[in-house]
Scaffold this active site. Sequence first.
Site, PDB file in Angstrom:
ATOM      1  N   CYS A 382       0.830  -1.203   0.000  1.00  0.00           N
ATOM      2  CA  CYS A 382       0.000   0.000   0.000  1.00  0.00           C
ATOM      3  C   CYS A 382       0.868   1.259   0.000  1.00  0.00           C
ATOM      4  O   CYS A 382       1.476   1.570  -1.022  1.00  0.00           O
ATOM      5  CB  CYS A 382      -0.997  -0.048   1.155  1.00  0.00           C
ATOM      6  SG  CYS A 382      -2.497   0.873   0.793  1.00  0.00           S
ATOM      7  N   HIS A 508      -3.665  -5.215   0.454  1.00  0.00           N
ATOM      8  CA  HIS A 508      -3.053  -5.738   1.686  1.00  0.00           C
ATOM      9  C   HIS A 508      -3.103  -7.264   1.701  1.00  0.00           C
ATOM     10  O   HIS A 508      -4.050  -7.851   2.252  1.00  0.00           O
ATOM     11  CB  HIS A 508      -3.809  -5.205   2.912  1.00  0.00           C
ATOM     12  CG  HIS A 508      -3.634  -3.744   3.118  1.00  0.00           C
ATOM     13  ND1 HIS A 508      -2.726  -3.218   4.003  1.00  0.00           N
ATOM     14  CD2 HIS A 508      -4.242  -2.681   2.536  1.00  0.00           C
ATOM     15  CE1 HIS A 508      -2.783  -1.894   3.959  1.00  0.00           C
ATOM     16  NE2 HIS A 508      -3.701  -1.557   3.079  1.00  0.00           N
ATOM     17  N   GLU A 510      -1.567  -9.261   3.467  1.00  0.00           N
ATOM     18  CA  GLU A 510      -1.447  -9.798   4.829  1.00  0.00           C
ATOM     19  C   GLU A 510      -2.805 -10.110   5.444  1.00  0.00           C
ATOM     20  O   GLU A 510      -2.898 -10.905   6.374  1.00  0.00           O
ATOM     21  CB  GLU A 510      -0.654  -8.820   5.718  1.00  0.00           C
ATOM     22  CG  GLU A 510      -1.376  -7.536   6.137  1.00  0.00           C
ATOM     23  CD  GLU A 510      -1.281  -6.403   5.124  1.00  0.00           C
ATOM     24  OE1 GLU A 510      -0.992  -6.684   3.940  1.00  0.00           O
ATOM     25  OE2 GLU A 510      -1.507  -5.231   5.500  1.00  0.00           O
TER      26      GLU A 510
END
Length: 549
Positions: A382, A508, A510
């Site tokens: 990001c 993202h 993650e």
Amino acid sequence: MAKYIFVTGGVTSSLGKGIIAASLAKLLQARGLSVTIQKLDPYINVDPGTLNPYEHGECYVTEDGAETDLDLGHYERFLNIYTSQSNNVTTGRIYQTVINKERQGAFLGKTVQVVPHITDEIKRRMLFLGKEGKYDIVITEIGGTVGDIESLPFIEAVRQLQWELPEEDVVVVHLTLIPYLKAAKELKTKPTQHSVKMLSETGVHPDVIVCRTEEPLGNDIKRKIALFCNVKTEAVIEAMDAPTIYEVPLEMLREKLDLICMKKLRITNFKEPELDKWKGFLDKLKYPKSKVTIGLIGKYIELQDAYKSILESFVHAGAMNEVKVQVVNVHSEYITEENVAEKLEGLDGLLVAPGFGVRGIEGKIVAVQYAREKQLPFFGICLGMQMAVIEYGRNVLGIKDAHSTEMDANTANPVINMMEEQKQITMMGGTMRLGAYPCEITAGTLAHKIYNNLHISERHRHRYEFNNKYQEQYEKAGMVFSGRNPETNLVEIMEIPSHPFFIGVQYHPELKSTVEKPAPLFVSFVAAAKQYNEQKSSLKNPVLQGEII
Ligand code: GLN
């Protein structure tokens, strides 16, 4: 219909209620039940989206674009299921709903009160997921600590449900702390007794007490807690500090937390827990074959919880690669051109973290430059990707004032620009580009190799994007935009093919990494770091390597 487990906390915060709840859910899932977890938070923010990470840790974004508490990340990572907006409710949201209803005239003539109107809305949310018919069990974690003024309406709602629902449909698990006094060499049960007493005074009686402790409880202590807290001895569960959170489900299995809950719920149709995959992951986690060191460049590094999902993704990806990933936090604010080599020395990979605002960004740009020039594996998430674009613009394309309009609204070269649809927005909460969006990947790129797929979907949380007006210039200079949103053409992935591993993503990854399904980008990044480390050591020990060959 579904049965309900409530998890409350006593004595102090930070006892790991989320991990205990997720571990219990994991065990019940492993026994063949369909389970979901939700978190009810007593604070007044409508959601944690507007909270500074220093206040509350990372904001976890779900598929449907809800900005939620980081415990939902644990739920997804443990259970390998998606949660949604309905899985995280705050006092703010409860009041917002009730007040909106009042304005619509739904309570016409009535005085709107905490009891019954607020508690009714809390109960509705507590039962909501169970009404879908999808779940055998809904676990509700109540944020905060028993005795807090804010949690009172939530505890009252639990009390009412304990009374309204059939006895075999509700379990209350209370998590407390048993401190060990070193000087006296004794475990102390008094805080737990007080905490259960306080809970009982509100009318809620716990069925199970989970005790966080540094020392084994032993049967005497368990009996004492059982006697004074009025539960069966088998319902006193020892939760010793574990070396990793992923060990906790197995610890709870040994303590039979799942069995005691199922007994109260009168669930008899369950199998032996299927935890082979979980145990396989744990074995790899516990016995890594080598180690890599990754630098995490961010500005919230003082607080571990601020980058929770990133750190957990490294745990998953490390196990997959059979390496221990040591994450070194580097504060972006203190990186300068003069000290960058020293600050990033010894790293095998560099991750530039997500973030907002101008603080620390010049340090991030310097770090990106270092990774690019030194051929160090680089991964930008990001804001990290946006910084990589700015760095390339300034140092490769020669656009010295390349910038993001987030940091400099009047820059002459806005290579990162606010998304068009964001420009009219004035409200802060829940207004970013949030949640899952599709991304089309270009064949033959690094992204394609990593995902082994041309159509992916990942989660987002941002207002700014790569400015496509600069696309040609960047491509001529060697940057490849390998992933785009099929509808808006927004750049989702950028890479530099002349570098061994240099990739940045607007989304993202993650947020979708779980124990059973580690995020491909993290797995490949760790693999690249491992390769970098091996090459580095073969250069350092050429003779030794020669001997081995
Ligand atoms: N501040 C940047 C944006 O809004 C990046 C956001 C992030 O890193 N999550 O686009």
